[in-house]
Design an enzyme around this catalytic site. Structure first.
Site, PDB file in Angstrom:
ATOM      1  N   HIS A 440      -2.350   4.816   9.558  1.00  0.00           N
ATOM      2  CA  HIS A 440      -2.131   5.958   8.657  1.00  0.00           C
ATOM      3  C   HIS A 440      -1.098   6.910   9.237  1.00  0.00           C
ATOM      4  CE1 HIS A 440      -3.001  10.035   7.087  1.00  0.00           C
ATOM      5  NE2 HIS A 440      -3.212   9.385   5.946  1.00  0.00           N
ATOM      6  N   ARG A 603       2.290   3.421  -8.010  1.00  0.00           N
ATOM      7  CA  ARG A 603       1.074   2.660  -7.739  1.00  0.00           C
ATOM      8  C   ARG A 603      -0.136   3.486  -8.157  1.00  0.00           C
ATOM      9  NH1 ARG A 603      -0.421   1.124  -1.646  1.00  0.00           N
ATOM     10  NH2 ARG A 603      -1.125   3.287  -1.621  1.00  0.00           N
ATOM     11  N   GLU A 731      -1.053  -8.030  -2.462  1.00  0.00           N
ATOM     12  CA  GLU A 731      -1.502  -7.652  -1.121  1.00  0.00           C
ATOM     13  C   GLU A 731      -2.553  -8.598  -0.567  1.00  0.00           C
ATOM     14  OE1 GLU A 731      -1.987  -3.068  -1.002  1.00  0.00           O
ATOM     15  OE2 GLU A 731      -2.263  -3.682  -3.094  1.00  0.00           O
ATOM     16  N   GLY A 752       3.037  -5.900  -1.042  1.00  0.00           N
ATOM     17  CA  GLY A 752       2.617  -4.903  -0.066  1.00  0.00           C
ATOM     18  C   GLY A 752       2.298  -5.613   1.235  1.00  0.00           C
ATOM     19  N   ASN A 754       2.004  -4.747   4.286  1.00  0.00           N
ATOM     20  CA  ASN A 754       1.086  -4.182   5.280  1.00  0.00           C
ATOM     21  C   ASN A 754      -0.297  -4.814   5.126  1.00  0.00           C
ATOM     22  OD1 ASN A 754       3.245  -2.549   5.832  1.00  0.00           O
ATOM     23  ND2 ASN A 754       2.339  -0.688   4.999  1.00  0.00           N
ATOM     24  N   CYS A 817       7.484  -3.848  -0.708  1.00  0.00           N
ATOM     25  CA  CYS A 817       7.339  -2.404  -0.515  1.00  0.00           C
ATOM     26  C   CYS A 817       6.495  -2.047   0.704  1.00  0.00           C
ATOM     27  CB  CYS A 817       6.748  -1.754  -1.763  1.00  0.00           C
ATOM     28  SG  CYS A 817       5.085  -2.310  -2.174  1.00  0.00           S
TER      29      CYS A 817
END
Length: 871
Positions: A440, A603, A731, A752, A754, A817
């Site tokens: 984060h 999103r 994702e 996504g 990540n 992204c």
């Protein structure tokens, strides 16, 4: 000479250095090729020849030295230097003054003086003895100390006895007298250098530097330029750019009566220009000074790179002995590349390929001055670049209080959460004990352009005592002044000197050239109007990811959001959503205005709802009072919403399916904002609505039906038609594998990476930083997969999804992204995979723009990363 004009057999064992383009680096080595090019440019390079890799291999295996053109007459000395294909691969040290002996002494002394001739012979004996017979250099140095006693200008009386003892030492250790002829000395040195190159330790070192196992060594033999002697003699180096800034400058030094390192009685370095101090080359040998500057300019233009020119002054005349690429800072690299292109030395495309995209980071943020001393007390992951100094604070509230007093603060946390966002906005930098490159703190800091170091695991944070303890036992209390260097990952005591950002001039020009070349879109991840404005300044092609949850953490909104989450009835929840609607709409209107004419991908709400709930007793009490319920009731309700594994719990599309009113409110806010912005005749905005964390097409169908219904209702209420696109954020591995089904309902897929990396590996992106460094060092992973896209695993999923999705919908738009959107190797992968765009944090946009241009050039030309110059 052009390559097609070469008639010489490239397999020649020996080739003259005046053979121009026939002296290829792939056959004779980089040094040989550079010297040949310098000679072809008309520079005064000593005559000589190069031995091919093949011939040196034969010498190492016991073969004879091929015939060499060792002319030059009595008293001529020679130098033998290594010439691997790339200079970075190393090689045996040069052997100078070959040919020095009893027979050549008289003519040599007649040319340079008795003292200089003796010094040439002493160095020849010492260097050949060390290389060929392994004589300890300390033995020669001990002899020199005894005879010269620190004299700065050794005379004949001392040098004669020194030479005699050096010759005796050589004969004792070698078991043979000193070879007197140049041919014998060169043959001994060549064989020793060839065998040294093939030694096991040398092979290991080369492999560590990236050299292939079969890398060859060439050798260059040249007439020695005599840097010692009566009159103006010496050696030095000159370059015409400042290595730190890239600006034009005459930089360098020279030493009179010195052959470089290892010269007996070496002198102190003196400046080149008379204006820079005493003993300058300009004052001692003005003709050589002017020639050195002119030669550096010719070499730079001819070799296509800023060169540092090694030279010898031989009785006032300039002799060029080598040219290497100027060492340069990241900032200097950009200016040098642009200046070379504007001068016509290289093309704009070559300039684009010369610059490492990641180095642009140093232009965008303040950086610690590399010359400044620093007291580093911890090192973590360099999560968000730049340097920031400030006083330690341990809470978001303390950071906000410091900002209100116009005081710089560094927010230090065990790890950050969405509740810390307001404090991160207020702080100058962030330091966390835990976390990885996609934690984060790292993601938010990059979006804000905030210097950040995460995963500093050797620190011990005591929130109660408000102290931070380093591994060496130092204790830092709240208010201590520290500096966070998010470029290197270091955290220092105090405030080392910094240098400011620089985003104009050559930096801006290079990116203009990149935009003219690239055909891969570059968008920004922008969650707020402020970030959208920043992204527009970086000239993005749109917003590729607007994370709507970050809008809810503003002070006046978080309470309403919490009331919505804790509502007991649908009516209470809708009442709270009705209060959030105008807040979301206002944000979207501002973002659409800023990004007018460009796509904006929004999103829908993604994180688990527990992230919005208060944890501190004071915040719980305030929420209870606002809702008119006991604090215990708020705590109990929050406990009901808690999940064992919230990142895989009710988040993303699951929120929309289970609590559809949330997504309906957001869709209405998006559509009403689009209509409001598009009422005038300026470039319209076409919003792109993205559904997160999808695993099955049925999820998309359910959400699509509700969004379409909201769109129809808004059109009916407003009396205005509008268009929008609906897409899916891929994702999960299942979504990637079922992309063909998703393409039936979606107009775009945005990956996504990540979360996709997290789920593919089974790694927690917040916790992997604790062991990732050990994994990379052990070779388990070649790189942190959260930092650079895993091409073998995650990359294959992207390729599968792209192929399957476009088989169903050929017009399907593909984007990436995740944080990988700002990683050059990942950008290149996306280009090769046929993606339409990448999206990254605003401050990584310049990196992605240059990387996209390079990927376009490489895909078009089928080449490798650009190089050029003397290397």
């Amino acid at each position: 000479m052009k390559p097609e004009e070469i008639t010489r057999d490239p397999r020649d064992a020996v080739i003259a250095l005046d053979s121009g383009a026939a002296v290829r680096a792939s056959i004779y080595g980089r040094r040989a090729a550079t010297l040949a090019r310098l000679a072809a440019l008309g520079l005064p390079v000593p005559e000589g020849a190069a031995l091919s890799f093949e011939s040196v291999d034969e010498i190492a295996a016991g073969g004879a030295l091929p015939p060499l053109p060792l002319g030059g007459g009595p008293g001529t000395l020679f130098a033998l230097r290594s010439s691997p294909e790339e200079r970075a691969w190393g090689g045996p040290p040069a052997v100078l003054n070959l040919g020095a002996g009893a027979e050549s002494h008289a003519p040599l002394a007649a040319a340079v003086g008795e003292a200089a001739a003796l010094r040439f012979r002493v160095r020849a004996v010492a260097s050949l003895g060390q290389l060929v017979h392994g004589i300890d250099p300390e033995e020669f140095e001990a002899l020199a100390r005894r005879h010269l006693a620190g004299a700065s200008d050794p005379q004949t009386e001392a040098l004669g006895p020194l030479l005699a003892e050096c010759l005796a030492l050589y004969e004792a250790e070698a078991g043979a007298p000193w070879p007197e002829t140049a041919e014998a000395q060169v043959a001994l040195a060549a064989r020793a250098m060839a065998r040294a190159w093939n030694a096991a330790s040398a092979r290991i070192l080369r492999r560590a530097k990236g050299a292939p196992e079969e890398a060859g060594l060439g050798l260059v033999v040249q007439r020695m330029a005599l840097a010692l002697g009566d009159g103006a003699h010496g050696s030095g180096q000159v370059q015409l750019v400042d290595s730190r800034t890239g600006a034009p400058a005459c930089v360098g030094a020279w030493r009179t009566q010195t052959q470089g390192a290892g010269t007996l009685g070496a002198r102190t370095a003196c400046p080149l220009a008379a204006a820079d101090g005493a003993g300058s080359l300009e004052a001692r040998a003005p003709v050589a000074f002017a020639a050195a500057r002119a030669a550096a300019a010719v070499a730079t233009a001819g070799l296509g790179d800023a060169c540092a020119l090694d030279f010898v002054v031989e009785d006032g005349r300039l002799v060029v002995v080598d040219a290497v690429a100027v060492r340069r800072s990241a900032r200097a690299a950009v200016r040098i590349a642009v200046d070379l292109a504007e001068a016509g030395a290289i093309t704009r495309e070559e300039a684009l390929l010369r610059v490492d995209p990641t180095s642009l980071i140093e232009h965008l943020h303040p950086q610690i001055d590399p010359t400044a001393p620093r007291d580093v007390f911890t090192t973590g992951l360099a999560a968000s670049p730049g340097a920031a100094r400030g006083r330690i604070v341990f809470t978001a509230e303390a950071a906000q209080a410091a900002a209100a007093q116009d005081e710089a603060a560094i927010l230090v946390r065990l790890e950050t959460s969405p509740e810390d966002i307001r404090g991160m906005h207020a702080a100058r930098g962030v330091l966390t004990v835990r976390g990885g490159m996609t934690s984060h703190a790292a993601v938010i800091a990059r979006g804000l352009g905030l210097p950040c170091v995460v995963g500093a695991g050797d620190l011990r944070l005591d929130p109660g005592a408000r102290t931070l303890t380093s591994r060496d036992g130092r204790i830092f209390h709240e208010g201590a002044l520290i500096t966070v260097d998010g470029t290197s990952g270091q955290v220092s005591v105090g405030a080392p000197a910094t240098i400011p950002p620089e985003i104009g001039g050559a930096f801006s020009t290079l990116l203009d050239w990149a935009d003219a070349v690239r055909d891969l879109g570059v968008r920004a991840n922008a969650d707020t109007p402020a970030e959208a404005r920043m992204a527009r300044e970086f000239r993005v092609d749109g917003v590729g990811l607007c994370r709507t949850e970050h809008m809810f953490f503003e002070a006046e909104r978080i309470m309403v959001m919490r009331e919505m989450i804790l509502a007991d009835t649908d009516a209470e929840r809708q009442a709270a959503l009705d209060r959030l609607l105008p807040m979301q709409r206002a944000d979207f209107i501002e973002i659409f205005e800023i990004m007018r004419g460009l796509p904006v991908t929004i999103r829908l709400l993604d994180p688990p709802l527990h992230e919005f709930l208060p944890k501190e007793e004071g915040d719980i009490a305030a929420l209870a009072e606002a809702m008119g319920v006991p604090a215990a009731a708020v705590t109990a309700r929050a406990r009901e919403l808690a999940e064992v594994n919230p990142m895989l719990g009710m988040r993303g599309v699951r929120l929309g399916v289970v609590m559809p009113a949330i997504y309906e409110m957001q869709a209405r806010a998006i559509f009403e904002a689009a209509i409001a912005v598009n009422r005038d005749a300026r470039a319209p905005v076409v919003p792109e609505v993205m559904i997160p964390l999808v695993s099955a097409n049925r999820e998309v169908e359910l959400i699509k039906a509700r969004i379409d219904a909201i769109a129809a209702a808004v059109e009916a209420e407003q009396g205005v038609a509008f268009t929008f696109k609906l897409g899916v954020m891929v994702e999960t591995p299942r979504a990637a594998l079922r992309a063909e089904e998703l393409a039936a309902s979606a107009e775009f897929l945005s990956f996504g990476t990540n979360d996709l990396t997290q789920m593919t590996y089974g790694l927690s992106r917040d916790d992997a930083g604790r062991f990732m460094r050990a994994y990379v060092n052990a070779g388990v992973f070649p790189e942190d997969p959260f930092h650079s896209l895993d091409l073998e695993g995650v990359g294959e999923l992207l390729l599968i999804a792209a192929k399957r999705g476009r088989s169903r919908n050929p017009g399907l738009v593909l984007g990436l992204c995740g944080e990988h959107g700002g990683d050059p190797s990942s950008v290149r992968f996306c280009k090769l995979a046929g993606f339409d765009y990448v999206s990254c944090s605003p401050y990584r946009v310049p990196i992605a723009r240059l990387a996209a241009a390079q990927a376009t050039l490489l895909a078009r030309d089928g080449g490798d990363w650009g190089g050029g110059g003397p290397a």
